[in-house]
Design an enzyme around this catalytic site. Structure first.
Site, PDB file in Angstrom:
ATOM      1  N   ASN A 211      -8.070 -12.527  -1.686  1.00  0.00           N
ATOM      2  CA  ASN A 211      -7.361 -13.774  -1.364  1.00  0.00           C
ATOM      3  C   ASN A 211      -7.651 -14.318   0.031  1.00  0.00           C
ATOM      4  O   ASN A 211      -7.546 -15.528   0.255  1.00  0.00           O
ATOM      5  CB  ASN A 211      -5.852 -13.618  -1.581  1.00  0.00           C
ATOM      6  CG  ASN A 211      -5.252 -12.463  -0.805  1.00  0.00           C
ATOM      7  OD1 ASN A 211      -5.942 -11.508  -0.440  1.00  0.00           O
ATOM      8  ND2 ASN A 211      -3.961 -12.523  -0.568  1.00  0.00           N
TER       9      ASN A 211
ATOM     10  N   GLU B 156      -1.717  -1.915   3.704  1.00  0.00           N
ATOM     11  CA  GLU B 156      -0.986  -3.192   3.651  1.00  0.00           C
ATOM     12  C   GLU B 156      -0.885  -3.546   2.183  1.00  0.00           C
ATOM     13  O   GLU B 156      -1.856  -3.964   1.564  1.00  0.00           O
ATOM     14  CB  GLU B 156      -1.728  -4.261   4.455  1.00  0.00           C
ATOM     15  CG  GLU B 156      -0.869  -5.481   4.751  1.00  0.00           C
ATOM     16  CD  GLU B 156      -1.155  -6.637   3.825  1.00  0.00           C
ATOM     17  OE1 GLU B 156      -0.326  -6.825   2.883  1.00  0.00           O
ATOM     18  OE2 GLU B 156      -2.155  -7.328   3.998  1.00  0.00           O
TER      19      GLU B 156
ATOM     20  N   CYS C  98       0.130 -12.210   0.087  1.00  0.00           N
ATOM     21  CA  CYS C  98       1.147 -11.160   0.081  1.00  0.00           C
ATOM     22  C   CYS C  98       2.358 -11.565   0.907  1.00  0.00           C
ATOM     23  O   CYS C  98       3.455 -11.039   0.707  1.00  0.00           O
ATOM     24  CB  CYS C  98       0.558  -9.863   0.612  1.00  0.00           C
ATOM     25  SG  CYS C  98      -0.184 -10.018   2.248  1.00  0.00           S
TER      26      CYS C  98
ATOM     27  N   GLU D 249      -1.636  -3.947  11.502  1.00  0.00           N
ATOM     28  CA  GLU D 249      -2.927  -4.546  11.808  1.00  0.00           C
ATOM     29  C   GLU D 249      -2.713  -5.678  12.797  1.00  0.00           C
ATOM     30  O   GLU D 249      -1.709  -6.388  12.745  1.00  0.00           O
ATOM     31  CB  GLU D 249      -3.609  -5.058  10.536  1.00  0.00           C
ATOM     32  CG  GLU D 249      -3.978  -3.940   9.578  1.00  0.00           C
ATOM     33  CD  GLU D 249      -4.724  -4.415   8.357  1.00  0.00           C
ATOM     34  OE1 GLU D 249      -5.752  -3.809   8.011  1.00  0.00           O
ATOM     35  OE2 GLU D 249      -4.267  -5.395   7.736  1.00  0.00           O
TER      36      GLU D 249
END
Length: 492
Positions: free
Chosen positions: A166, A265, A299, A473
């Protein structure tokens, strides 16, 4: 942002002619017979084909290259690593046209958003170019001895980076940037649906001066075979994965066999709370970004809209009005503000979730259906009267659907927000600082956006709690994920 270029068939053909179409190992593209189709989600037809690497052979070859380059790259001066990353940042901007068009073609997002991702993705390279020269370390006198305590940060070692489809550029740079800054070598596994952007990135990194073997990229349809093969090799020391929670759990289980350092993640189910003190126009502006950016396939996308009854009528009306203004079409087409979903499975899932909500009593205020045209297009949708037991409240939608649930008490809104195994992103809309701060502090989420629809920033730690992942991150924490701490005791 400057005016967007006009995308013509010739321009697309030129890009597809120039883009590498095979894995990148040891500083070279391997070549071979392209057989793995890359679909154009705007047409549901083949965009191009790439070489489908055999995981059992190309994977170990890539890890061989990464392991062979590890010692020299770790010994490279931080300033040199920094300058290489800074050059990669500059080259990413220089190749913005290629990168943006590739993302739009293979993933479907509107071209304007693709250019935005180039800016965002490049910023990870710049941020970690600056972090490379600020590696942590300490020196202090031992409290009870004439000795010193020295702590030194060292690179973890060769890493496997697995990225989703994505955000094809920024998910790569968000992982590669800190890995290289820390002194780690890399095997990148991009999503098979969107390999082109990652292969352009390999060209950029090579031109920037990344030595052969430091960054490798394996394009394969056999994701399980690649990860299981590399994670069984003791030379691999870290895995960083962005994707679904079920896959993340499998990788965590595999990582435990060799005690690999991991960053995960994973899935999201972001609540969007419109509090009693909310400014409805501010909330709607944030909702449009939080829900429909990237075609709703993020997400961090707002998944559940919990609206206080005192704001429900106005918020729902304005959200519906703004949703109906979205222009659905191919991402490369001028004026498009919402592109197609990634594939047939993606659109079928959205159809099922909406059908389930409607069967349980939800009302469709706008949209609610697949569009009758080629490609994977779903109408931007607002649902009202959504019952709490509807699947859209439990499952990540990953599409342009906004389910609205009206509640009378703030306590119930917070409880509903936390009633999930996920905890990646949350949104809180309110003008009363005390109310908003209190709610933001009680939501179980790794990130909370207050009165804004986008919170991602390379200088901020990105990550979730509960089953949304491990580690962070971006920011200083992102660099720490690729470092180990060594304690040295010295006589004084």
């Amino acid at each position: 942002m400057p005016d967007l270029p006009t995308i013509t068939p010739d321009r697309i053909a030129d890009l597809l002619e120039r883009v590498p179409r095979s894995s990148f190992v040891g500083g070279s593209f391997l070549g071979g017979n392209p057989s793995l189709e890359v679909l154009d989600p705007a047409t549901a037809r083949s965009l191009t084909t790439v070489v489908d690497a055999e995981a059992a052979t190309v994977g170990p070859r890539a890890l061989d290259a990464a392991a062979a380059a590890q010692a020299d790259w770790a010994a490279t001066l931080p300033r040199e690593r920094s300058e290489i990353l800074r050059r990669a940042y500059e080259l990413t901007h220089e190749r913005a046209d290629d990168l943006a068009l590739a993302m739009t073609l293979e993933m479907g997002k509107p071209l304007k958003e693709a250019y935005g991702e180039v800016t965002y993705g490049a910023e990870f390279l710049r941020w970690f170019s600056e972090e490379a020269v600020r590696l942590p370390g300490r020196f202090r006198h031992a409290p009870s001895a004439q000795e010193a305590i020295v702590t030194v940060a060292r690179p973890v070692g060769p890493t496997l980076l697995i990225t989703p489809w994505n955000f094809p550029l920024s998910m790569g740079t968000r992982k590669i940037g800190p890995a290289l800054a820390a002194g780690c070598t890399v095997v990148l596994k991009p999503a098979q649906k969107t390999p082109l952007t990652s292969l352009i990135l390999m060209e950029i990194l090579a031109e920037a001066g990344v030595p052969a073997g430091v960054v490798n990229c394996v394009v394969t349809s056999d994701s399980k075979g690649l990860s299981s093969t590399l994670m069984a090799d003791p030379r691999l020391r870290k895995v960083s994965f962005t994707g679904s929670t079920p896959v993340g759990k499998v990788l965590l289980s595999q990582a435990s066999e060799h005690v690999l350092k991991t960053s995960m993640e994973l899935g999201g189910n972001a609540p969007f709370l419109v509090l009693p003190s909310a400014d409805v126009e501010v909330a709607v502006t944030a909702a449009m970004l939080g829900k429909f950016r990237n075609n709703g396939e993020a997400c961090t996308a707002a998944n559940r809209f919990y609206v206080h009854s005192s704001r429900a009528e106005e918020f729902t009306r304005r959200l519906t009005e703004e949703t109906e203004k979205l222009v659905v079409g191919p991402g490369a087409e001028a004026g498009t503000t919402l592109g197609p979903l990634i594939d047939e499975d993606g659109i079928a899932k959205v159809e099922d979730l909406v059908a389930d909500a409607v069967e349980r009593g939800a009302r469709v205020l706008t949209g609610g259906k697949r569009l009758e045209r080629e490609g994977f297009f779903y109408a931007p949708t607002v649902l009202a009267d959504v019952p709490r037991e509807a699947r859209v409240n439990r499952e990540e939608i990953f599409g342009p659907v906004a389910p609205v649930i009206v509640l009378d008490e703030v306590e119930d809104m917070v409880a509903a927000a936390n009633d999930t195994e996920f905890g990646l992103m949350a949104y809180a809309m309110g003008e009363d600082l005390g109310e908003t701060a209190d709610v933001a502090g009680r939501i179980e989420s790794g990130m909370v956006a207050v009165n804004v629809g986008v919170a991602s920033d390379p200088s901020a730690p990105f990550g979730g709690v509960k089953e949304s992942g491990l580690g962070r991150e971006g920011s200083h924490e992102g660099l720490a994920e690729f470092l180990e701490t060594t304690y040295v005791r010295l006589p004084l």
